[in-house]
Design a protein around this motif. Structure first.
Motif, PDB file in Angstrom:
ATOM      1  N   PHE A   1      16.847  11.500  20.487  1.00  0.00           N
ATOM      2  CA  PHE A   1      18.287  11.555  20.731  1.00  0.00           C
ATOM      3  C   PHE A   1      18.369  11.931  22.154  1.00  0.00           C
ATOM      4  CE2 PHE A   1      22.322  13.678  21.546  1.00  0.00           C
ATOM      5  CZ  PHE A   1      23.030  13.115  20.691  1.00  0.00           C
ATOM      6  N   VAL A   2      18.962  10.727  23.054  1.00  0.00           N
ATOM      7  CA  VAL A   2      19.122  10.922  24.325  1.00  0.00           C
ATOM      8  C   VAL A   2      20.525  10.648  24.897  1.00  0.00           C
ATOM      9  CG1 VAL A   2      18.189  10.250  26.695  1.00  0.00           C
ATOM     10  CG2 VAL A   2      16.727   9.967  24.471  1.00  0.00           C
ATOM     11  N   ALA A   3      21.158  11.799  25.083  1.00  0.00           N
ATOM     12  CA  ALA A   3      22.669  11.576  25.555  1.00  0.00           C
ATOM     13  C   ALA A   3      23.220  13.271  25.698  1.00  0.00           C
ATOM     14  CB  ALA A   3      23.402  11.323  24.190  1.00  0.00           C
ATOM     15  N   ARG A   4      24.380  13.157  26.335  1.00  0.00           N
ATOM     16  CA  ARG A   4      25.041  14.459  26.543  1.00  0.00           C
ATOM     17  C   ARG A   4      25.239  15.056  24.911  1.00  0.00           C
ATOM     18  NH1 ARG A   4      30.422  12.888  28.956  1.00  0.00           N
ATOM     19  NH2 ARG A   4      29.983  10.940  28.250  1.00  0.00           N
ATOM     20  N   VAL A   5      24.995  16.249  24.992  1.00  0.00           N
ATOM     21  CA  VAL A   5      25.196  16.701  23.570  1.00  0.00           C
ATOM     22  C   VAL A   5      26.465  17.405  23.225  1.00  0.00           C
ATOM     23  CG1 VAL A   5      24.329  18.908  21.985  1.00  0.00           C
ATOM     24  CG2 VAL A   5      22.689  17.711  23.704  1.00  0.00           C
ATOM     25  N   MET A   6      27.254  16.371  22.549  1.00  0.00           N
ATOM     26  CA  MET A   6      28.506  16.778  22.193  1.00  0.00           C
ATOM     27  C   MET A   6      28.796  16.038  20.859  1.00  0.00           C
ATOM     28  SD  MET A   6      30.223  14.055  25.062  1.00  0.00           S
ATOM     29  CE  MET A   6      31.753  13.998  24.553  1.00  0.00           C
ATOM     30  N   LYS A   7      29.901  16.319  20.218  1.00  0.00           N
ATOM     31  CA  LYS A   7      30.102  15.691  18.956  1.00  0.00           C
ATOM     32  C   LYS A   7      30.255  14.452  18.832  1.00  0.00           C
ATOM     33  CE  LYS A   7      33.224  16.753  14.864  1.00  0.00           C
ATOM     34  NZ  LYS A   7      34.556  17.591  14.426  1.00  0.00           N
ATOM     35  N   GLU A   8      30.968  13.674  19.844  1.00  0.00           N
ATOM     36  CA  GLU A   8      31.335  12.317  19.738  1.00  0.00           C
ATOM     37  C   GLU A   8      30.115  11.384  20.037  1.00  0.00           C
ATOM     38  OE1 GLU A   8      33.002  14.748  21.502  1.00  0.00           O
ATOM     39  OE2 GLU A   8      34.901  14.664  20.903  1.00  0.00           O
ATOM     40  N   LYS A   9      29.053  12.043  20.679  1.00  0.00           N
ATOM     41  CA  LYS A   9      27.628  11.170  20.777  1.00  0.00           C
ATOM     42  C   LYS A   9      26.819  11.362  19.445  1.00  0.00           C
ATOM     43  CE  LYS A   9      27.703  10.241  25.072  1.00  0.00           C
ATOM     44  NZ  LYS A   9      27.669   8.550  25.646  1.00  0.00           N
ATOM     45  N   GLY A  10      27.395  12.046  18.202  1.00  0.00           N
ATOM     46  CA  GLY A  10      26.833  11.805  17.008  1.00  0.00           C
ATOM     47  C   GLY A  10      25.744  12.984  16.909  1.00  0.00           C
ATOM     48  N   ILE A  11      25.738  14.251  17.375  1.00  0.00           N
ATOM     49  CA  ILE A  11      24.765  15.254  17.414  1.00  0.00           C
ATOM     50  C   ILE A  11      24.908  15.993  16.108  1.00  0.00           C
ATOM     51  CG2 ILE A  11      26.288  16.898  18.369  1.00  0.00           C
ATOM     52  CD1 ILE A  11      22.553  16.610  18.841  1.00  0.00           C
ATOM     53  N   GLU A  12      26.038  15.953  15.511  1.00  0.00           N
ATOM     54  CA  GLU A  12      26.112  16.463  14.136  1.00  0.00           C
ATOM     55  C   GLU A  12      25.185  15.690  13.029  1.00  0.00           C
ATOM     56  OE1 GLU A  12      27.516  19.314  13.219  1.00  0.00           O
ATOM     57  OE2 GLU A  12      28.782  20.025  14.935  1.00  0.00           O
ATOM     58  N   GLN A  13      25.440  14.254  13.129  1.00  0.00           N
ATOM     59  CA  GLN A  13      24.630  13.457  12.279  1.00  0.00           C
ATOM     60  C   GLN A  13      23.229  13.468  12.506  1.00  0.00           C
ATOM     61  OE1 GLN A  13      27.668  12.499  13.997  1.00  0.00           O
ATOM     62  NE2 GLN A  13      28.775  13.032  11.930  1.00  0.00           N
ATOM     63  N   TYR A  14      23.016  13.720  13.857  1.00  0.00           N
ATOM     64  CA  TYR A  14      21.398  13.715  14.347  1.00  0.00           C
ATOM     65  C   TYR A  14      20.855  15.167  13.433  1.00  0.00           C
ATOM     66  CZ  TYR A  14      17.330  13.382  16.977  1.00  0.00           C
ATOM     67  OH  TYR A  14      15.592  13.191  17.338  1.00  0.00           O
ATOM     68  N   LEU A  15      21.571  16.095  13.679  1.00  0.00           N
ATOM     69  CA  LEU A  15      20.948  17.406  13.253  1.00  0.00           C
ATOM     70  C   LEU A  15      20.841  17.408  11.738  1.00  0.00           C
ATOM     71  CD1 LEU A  15      22.694  20.014  15.768  1.00  0.00           C
ATOM     72  CD2 LEU A  15      20.466  19.264  15.503  1.00  0.00           C
ATOM     73  N   ASP A  16      22.119  16.899  10.991  1.00  0.00           N
ATOM     74  CA  ASP A  16      21.890  16.669   9.666  1.00  0.00           C
ATOM     75  C   ASP A  16      20.636  15.997   9.323  1.00  0.00           C
ATOM     76  OD1 ASP A  16      24.179  18.337   9.286  1.00  0.00           O
ATOM     77  OD2 ASP A  16      25.528  16.279   8.977  1.00  0.00           O
ATOM     78  N   ALA A  17      20.420  14.913   9.805  1.00  0.00           N
ATOM     79  CA  ALA A  17      19.320  13.902   9.395  1.00  0.00           C
ATOM     80  C   ALA A  17      17.834  14.840   9.596  1.00  0.00           C
ATOM     81  CB  ALA A  17      19.326  12.359  10.285  1.00  0.00           C
ATOM     82  N   ALA A  18      17.622  15.309  10.875  1.00  0.00           N
ATOM     83  CA  ALA A  18      16.638  15.883  11.345  1.00  0.00           C
ATOM     84  C   ALA A  18      16.169  17.018  10.090  1.00  0.00           C
ATOM     85  CB  ALA A  18      16.627  16.620  12.728  1.00  0.00           C
ATOM     86  N   ALA A  19      17.359  17.831   9.610  1.00  0.00           N
ATOM     87  CA  ALA A  19      17.164  18.940   8.707  1.00  0.00           C
ATOM     88  C   ALA A  19      16.657  18.160   7.373  1.00  0.00           C
ATOM     89  CB  ALA A  19      18.211  19.688   8.562  1.00  0.00           C
ATOM     90  N   TYR A  20      17.250  17.089   6.908  1.00  0.00           N
ATOM     91  CA  TYR A  20      16.522  16.442   5.639  1.00  0.00           C
ATOM     92  C   TYR A  20      15.510  15.594   5.870  1.00  0.00           C
ATOM     93  CZ  TYR A  20      16.861  13.248   1.852  1.00  0.00           C
ATOM     94  OH  TYR A  20      16.545  12.737   0.601  1.00  0.00           O
ATOM     95  N   ILE A  21      15.222  14.889   6.755  1.00  0.00           N
ATOM     96  CA  ILE A  21      14.042  13.976   7.089  1.00  0.00           C
ATOM     97  C   ILE A  21      12.647  15.117   7.357  1.00  0.00           C
ATOM     98  CG2 ILE A  21      12.698  12.329   8.460  1.00  0.00           C
ATOM     99  CD1 ILE A  21      14.949  11.153   6.628  1.00  0.00           C
ATOM    100  N   ARG A  22      13.041  15.958   8.156  1.00  0.00           N
ATOM    101  CA  ARG A  22      11.724  16.919   8.418  1.00  0.00           C
ATOM    102  C   ARG A  22      10.957  17.711   7.232  1.00  0.00           C
ATOM    103  NH1 ARG A  22       8.081  18.357  10.858  1.00  0.00           N
ATOM    104  NH2 ARG A  22       8.658  20.616  11.623  1.00  0.00           N
ATOM    105  N   LYS A  23      12.169  18.126   6.338  1.00  0.00           N
ATOM    106  CA  LYS A  23      11.690  18.447   5.048  1.00  0.00           C
ATOM    107  C   LYS A  23      10.944  17.752   3.949  1.00  0.00           C
ATOM    108  CE  LYS A  23      13.644  21.476   1.366  1.00  0.00           C
ATOM    109  NZ  LYS A  23      14.958  22.385   0.740  1.00  0.00           N
ATOM    110  N   LYS A  24      11.454  16.356   3.819  1.00  0.00           N
ATOM    111  CA  LYS A  24      10.854  15.372   3.101  1.00  0.00           C
ATOM    112  C   LYS A  24       9.618  14.799   3.742  1.00  0.00           C
ATOM    113  CE  LYS A  24      12.624  11.369   0.171  1.00  0.00           C
ATOM    114  NZ  LYS A  24      13.431  10.645  -0.194  1.00  0.00           N
ATOM    115  N   TYR A  25       9.805  14.432   5.121  1.00  0.00           N
ATOM    116  CA  TYR A  25       8.576  13.884   5.651  1.00  0.00           C
ATOM    117  C   TYR A  25       8.076  14.904   6.786  1.00  0.00           C
ATOM    118  CZ  TYR A  25      10.843   9.656   3.520  1.00  0.00           C
ATOM    119  OH  TYR A  25      11.463   8.918   2.512  1.00  0.00           O
TER     120      TYR A  25
END
Length: 375
Positions: A200-224
């Motif tokens: 993820f390369v961007a300013r860390v802010m809500k509108e850049k989708g950081i919440e969605q990225y963190l959600d995905a990271a938590a789920y994917i890291r556990k499964k893969y």
């Protein structure tokens, strides 16, 4: 203000922007070409890259302003600042970037009869969201752009929106964003190790989708467990403590602001850019594709232009963590050769459509048009 007619006297070009990083990183090649033809003055807040541009030959004028401010008194002072600056420098042409410089420097140029070219690098949330602020901003834009020599857009949606609302009535054109330097961003060998790194390369802010990225990271890291999720960018909003916690838990690896992205792109398997911020055209996606990396990004203007869904990456719904997870899993199901091919398709696309030389040529044409020279 009359154009200098003596060929021995260099033209003067003033560039007004809100960020030294953006001007240097994405428009350095343009600055180099302008400096061959003119004395170049840059007016923007002081930052780490100002000395680099001064070493190139640019003359620096300090600008102090609040990017998000709405105080009417301060905004009027900004217009007067630009007027005084323009009267002192006497530029033959002014180039403006981002909302406030486009509006306020545009107003100053219009009132003084100075030629100016505006670049719509994105509409911003003030225009994106309906309401009183949108109406005010559009009215200001109409006034600021009313006498522009040319307005450059970076995507068709921004263009069509401002044309529909009668903001731009003169000449306009479409640019491939800021373009990408295909020599600087060359194709890296695709990583073949077992670890699969997402970035993820961007300013860390809500509108850049950081919440969605963190959600995905938590789920994917556990499964893969073979996956890793990296974040590169400074915190625009209050996310630092949360990122540090996620880093300690092993959900993500936070690198902060990274000036040299070459090592990041080399180890990455895919760039994830789930933004819903109203930007012109994503430089992150252009650079990633130029390096031969697949991309996963949102279905919105500024992003969809860089991606052919299923060819050089995947498109996801905005603000949809579930869809992002689904597309990451789809990417993980690909073979190594399929991922590599997807990255190379991205490189071919930016070579065809987003070479930075296209942007430079358009700007030089604007200069040549006022000199009466052929391009």
């Amino acid at each position: 203000m009359e154009l200098r007619k003596d060929p021995k006297i260099k033209m003067r070009i003033l560039i007004v922007a809100n960020s030294d990083l953006g001007l240097y990183k994405f428009r350095k090649e343009l600055l180099e070409q302008l400096l061959k033809r003119a004395d170049v003055f840059i007016c923007l807040p002081y930052g780490d890259f100002v000395p680099n541009m001064m070493e190139m030959g640019c003359k620096y004028e300090k600008l102090e302003f609040d990017r998000h401010g709405t105080n009417p008194v301060k905004e009027v002072k900004q217009i007067n600042f630009y007027k005084k600056l323009i009267n002192r420098i006497e530029p033959d042409m002014v180039f403006t970037y981002t909302i406030k410089p486009n509006i306020y420097a545009g107003m100053a140029c219009a009132s003084l009869g100075v030629r100016y070219v505006a670049n719509i690098t994105g509409l911003g949330t003030a225009v994106e969201n309906r309401g009183v602020l949108q109406k005010i901003t559009l009215a200001l834009y109409r006034h600021g752009l009313r006498r522009s020599q040319k307005v450059f857009f970076q995507n068709t949606e921004n263009r069509d929106f401002l044309l529909k609302h009668g903001v731009v009535k003169g000449e306009y054109d479409l640019l491939p964003g800021s373009g990408v330097n295909l020599s600087q961003y060359h194709v890296y060998d695709y990583p073949e190790d077992d670890t699969i790194n997402f970035v993820f390369v961007a300013r860390v802010m809500k509108e850049k989708g950081i919440e969605q990225y963190l959600d995905a990271a938590a789920y994917i890291r556990k499964k893969y467990p073979q996956t890793r999720f990296h974040i590169c960018g400074f915190c625009e909003q209050d996310y630092k403590e949360r990122l540090e916690t996620c880093h300690e838990l092993g959900v993500i690896q936070y690198h902060g602001l990274v000036n040299d992205m070459s090592k990041i792109y080399q180890m990455s398997a895919c760039t994830v850019h789930p933004t819903y911020y109203p930007e012109g055209l994503s430089n992150v996606l252009l650079e990633s594709a130029a390096c031969g990396r697949p991309i996963i990004t949102t279905n919105r203007s500024g992003c969809r232009e860089v991606i052919d869904d299923g060819v050089n990456g995947y498109i996801v719904n905005q603000k949809d963590s579930g869809d992002l997870i689904k597309k990451i899993e789809k990417f993980l199901s690909l073979t190594l050769e399929e991922r590599r091919k997807m990255g190379m398709e991205g490189r071919k696309k930016v070579e065809r459509e987003f070479d930075r030389q296209i942007v430079i040529k358009k700007y030089i044409e604007e200069i040549n048009s006022i000199k009466g020279e052929s391009s």
